[in-house]
Design a protein around this motif. Sequence first.
Motif, short mmCIF file in Angstrom:
data_model
loop_
_atom_site.label_atom_id
_atom_site.label_comp_id
_atom_site.label_asym_id
_atom_site.label_seq_id
_atom_site.Cartn_x
_atom_site.Cartn_y
_atom_site.Cartn_z
N MET A 1 97.89 -19.44 37.33
CA MET A 1 98.24 -18.91 36.00
C MET A 1 98.37 -17.40 36.06
SD MET A 1 96.18 -19.37 32.40
CE MET A 1 94.81 -18.32 32.91
N THR A 2 99.46 -16.87 35.53
CA THR A 2 99.68 -15.42 35.50
C THR A 2 98.92 -14.79 34.34
OG1 THR A 2 101.89 -15.67 36.45
CG2 THR A 2 101.42 -13.61 35.29
N GLN A 3 98.13 -13.79 34.66
CA GLN A 3 97.39 -13.07 33.63
C GLN A 3 98.29 -12.02 32.99
OE1 GLN A 3 94.35 -10.47 35.12
NE2 GLN A 3 93.29 -10.32 33.15
N ILE A 4 98.27 -11.93 31.66
CA ILE A 4 99.00 -10.89 30.96
C ILE A 4 98.19 -9.61 31.02
CG2 ILE A 4 100.02 -10.14 28.77
CD1 ILE A 4 101.43 -12.54 29.95
N LEU A 5 98.71 -8.59 31.69
CA LEU A 5 98.01 -7.32 31.79
C LEU A 5 98.05 -6.58 30.46
CD1 LEU A 5 99.27 -6.09 35.29
CD2 LEU A 5 97.08 -7.18 34.75
N THR A 6 97.17 -5.60 30.32
CA THR A 6 97.06 -4.84 29.08
C THR A 6 97.17 -3.35 29.32
OG1 THR A 6 94.65 -4.87 29.31
CG2 THR A 6 95.63 -6.59 27.94
N THR A 7 97.82 -2.67 28.40
CA THR A 7 97.94 -1.22 28.46
C THR A 7 98.14 -0.72 27.03
OG1 THR A 7 99.04 0.61 29.62
CG2 THR A 7 100.45 -1.18 28.84
N HIS A 8 98.63 0.49 26.85
CA HIS A 8 98.95 1.04 25.53
C HIS A 8 99.91 2.19 25.77
CE1 HIS A 8 96.23 4.53 26.11
NE2 HIS A 8 95.52 3.67 26.81
N VAL A 9 100.30 2.89 24.72
CA VAL A 9 101.36 3.89 24.85
C VAL A 9 100.86 5.21 25.44
CG1 VAL A 9 102.94 5.35 23.51
CG2 VAL A 9 102.95 2.88 23.21
N GLY A 10 99.58 5.54 25.25
CA GLY A 10 99.11 6.74 25.95
C GLY A 10 98.10 7.58 25.21
N SER A 11 98.43 8.06 24.02
CA SER A 11 97.51 8.96 23.33
C SER A 11 96.42 8.17 22.62
CB SER A 11 98.25 9.85 22.33
OG SER A 11 98.79 9.08 21.27
N LEU A 12 95.21 8.74 22.62
CA LEU A 12 94.06 8.12 21.99
C LEU A 12 93.31 9.17 21.19
CD1 LEU A 12 92.94 5.94 25.03
CD2 LEU A 12 93.80 5.08 22.84
N PRO A 13 92.46 8.75 20.26
CA PRO A 13 91.73 9.74 19.44
C PRO A 13 90.92 10.70 20.30
CG PRO A 13 91.51 7.53 18.51
CD PRO A 13 92.15 7.36 19.85
N ARG A 14 90.95 11.97 19.90
CA ARG A 14 90.21 13.01 20.61
C ARG A 14 88.94 13.35 19.84
NH1 ARG A 14 95.54 13.66 20.51
NH2 ARG A 14 96.75 14.39 22.31
N SER A 15 87.89 13.74 20.55
CA SER A 15 86.65 14.15 19.90
C SER A 15 86.85 15.49 19.20
CB SER A 15 85.53 14.28 20.94
OG SER A 15 85.77 15.40 21.78
N GLN A 16 85.96 15.83 18.28
CA GLN A 16 86.09 17.09 17.55
C GLN A 16 85.95 18.27 18.49
OE1 GLN A 16 87.02 17.25 14.25
NE2 GLN A 16 87.40 19.38 14.87
N ASP A 17 85.09 18.17 19.51
CA ASP A 17 84.95 19.26 20.49
C ASP A 17 86.27 19.52 21.19
OD1 ASP A 17 82.30 19.61 19.87
OD2 ASP A 17 81.53 18.50 21.60
N VAL A 18 86.95 18.45 21.57
CA VAL A 18 88.25 18.59 22.23
C VAL A 18 89.26 19.23 21.27
CG1 VAL A 18 90.24 17.30 23.10
CG2 VAL A 18 87.94 16.71 23.87
N VAL A 19 89.31 18.75 20.05
CA VAL A 19 90.25 19.28 19.06
C VAL A 19 89.99 20.77 18.82
CG1 VAL A 19 90.97 19.17 16.64
CG2 VAL A 19 90.65 17.06 17.96
N ASP A 20 88.72 21.15 18.71
CA ASP A 20 88.39 22.56 18.46
C ASP A 20 88.88 23.44 19.60
OD1 ASP A 20 87.19 21.89 16.08
OD2 ASP A 20 85.14 21.93 16.86
N PHE A 21 88.70 23.00 20.83
CA PHE A 21 89.17 23.79 21.98
C PHE A 21 90.71 23.87 21.99
CE2 PHE A 21 85.10 23.38 24.49
CZ PHE A 21 84.97 24.74 24.76
N ILE A 22 91.37 22.75 21.73
CA ILE A 22 92.83 22.74 21.77
C ILE A 22 93.41 23.68 20.71
CG2 ILE A 22 94.86 21.31 21.29
CD1 ILE A 22 93.44 19.00 22.68
N PHE A 23 92.84 23.67 19.53
CA PHE A 23 93.37 24.54 18.48
C PHE A 23 92.97 26.00 18.67
CE2 PHE A 23 94.57 20.65 16.38
CZ PHE A 23 95.75 21.02 15.75
N ALA A 24 91.86 26.25 19.34
CA ALA A 24 91.54 27.64 19.70
C ALA A 24 92.62 28.18 20.64
CB ALA A 24 90.16 27.71 20.36
N ARG A 25 93.00 27.36 21.61
CA ARG A 25 94.09 27.76 22.51
C ARG A 25 95.41 27.89 21.75
NH1 ARG A 25 95.37 23.65 27.24
NH2 ARG A 25 96.07 22.43 25.43
N GLU A 26 95.67 26.97 20.83
CA GLU A 26 96.91 26.97 20.06
C GLU A 26 97.04 28.25 19.22
OE1 GLU A 26 100.43 24.75 18.52
OE2 GLU A 26 99.26 24.81 20.35
#
Length: 374
Positions: A1-26
Motif C-alpha cells: 500500500m502506498t502511503q500518502i506523504l504530507t507537507t504544506h506550502v511553507g510559512s508557519l506562525p512565528r513567535s513574538q520574539d521572532v516577529v520583534d526581531f524581524i520588525f526591528a530589522r525592517e
Amino acid sequence: MTQILTTHVGSLPRSQDVVDFIFARERGDAFDQAAFDNCMTAAVSETVQKQKDAGVQIVSDGETSKISYATYVKDRYTGFDGDSPRNAPADLKKFPTFLKRLAADGGTPKYARPMCVGEVTSKGQGELQKDIANLKRAMAEHGVSRGFMNAASPGVISLFLQNDHYPTRDAYLAALADAMKEEYETIVASGLDLQLDCPDLALSRHMLFNDLSDDEFLKIAASHIEALNHALQDVPEEKIRIHICWGNYEGPHVCDIPMAKMFDTLMRAKARYVLFETSNPRHGHEWAVFRDRKSDIPDDKVLVPGVVDTTTNFVEHPALVAERLERFVNIVGADRVIAGSDCGFGTFAGFGAVDPDIAYAKLSALAEGAALVR
C-alpha cells in the motif's frame, strides 16, 4: 500500500520574539545580531518539532527569518529602495465596505515594498546559508529526513517590488531570473528541495493586470514561466516544487482567474511537484480540471493539492481531508499525490488569520486524513 506523504506550502506562525526581531530589522532599529541569529535557530528547531508532532513528513523552516515570502529579497539583493504603489485586489475593490473593515481591523499587513531602482545583484548567500543551516540542524535534531525551502520566483518579485529601473518588464524579469539563479541552486545543493512561490501566476491577474483580458494575461504568465525556467536550467526537476495561489486572504475572490485557464501554464513549469488550492470555497471544485485534463498532466508530475484551508479557523475533519485526496489519487495514483495546504499559515511576519495552535491542529488533521486514504 502506498502511503500518502504530507507537507504544506511553507510559512508557519512565528513567535513574538521572532516577529520583534524581524520588525526591528525592517525598521532599521539597532539589534543584537547574535541574539537575532540564536532566536532564529531556536525558533526553527521548535517549528520543525511541531511539524513532526503534527505528522508532517516533508517539513520547512516555516520561513521563520523572512518578513514575507516575496519582499525578503530586498534584504538580500541590491537595487531596491523607496516604496512601490499599493494596489488592492480587484475583488476587494468590488466590496469597499469589506475592504474598509479589513483595513480598520489591521487585516491588511503593512511592510516595506520598495521599488527596483537599480541593478539587481546578490549581496551574497550569507542569510540563505543561515536559513539552510538552521533547517538542516533542526531536521537532524528531530529525526526528519526530508525538507524544503521556499524562494521567491522572478514573477512574484516583479509583482510586489515593481520596476523603476529596467527598460521593460521582460528585462526586469530576466535580471531577476539571473539574480535568483544562485539562490535556487544553493538550496538544492544543500540537499533540500526547492519551492518556488508563484502567486504571480494567479493573484497578479486581479491585482496588477486588471486592464488585460484573460488571454493577454496568459501571455504575461507565460513570460513569467519562461524567466523561472531559465533560472532553473541547472536545477534537477525532481528537486523542484511550484506553488500557485490566488491570494492567501479571506475575501470574495470573485475575480480569480480559473484554474482551467492556468492549467497549461502551470504544467509548463520546470517542477516535479505542483502545489495548488482545492480547499477554499472558490477553488474547491477545481479538482475536476485535473480529472478532465488527466491526459495533459505529464507522467512525472506529482500533485500536491491543498486539503486544508489557511484563512479560517475551522479544523477540517480527517474524513473530509481523505475525500479531497482520494479525488486526486483516482486521477494520477497514490504514488503521485502528496497532501498539502492551500497556502501558508504565516505568509507575513506577525500576521495570520489562523491561530497558531489551530494551524498545527489543521496540519494534524491533514496527516490523519492522509492516513485514511487507501
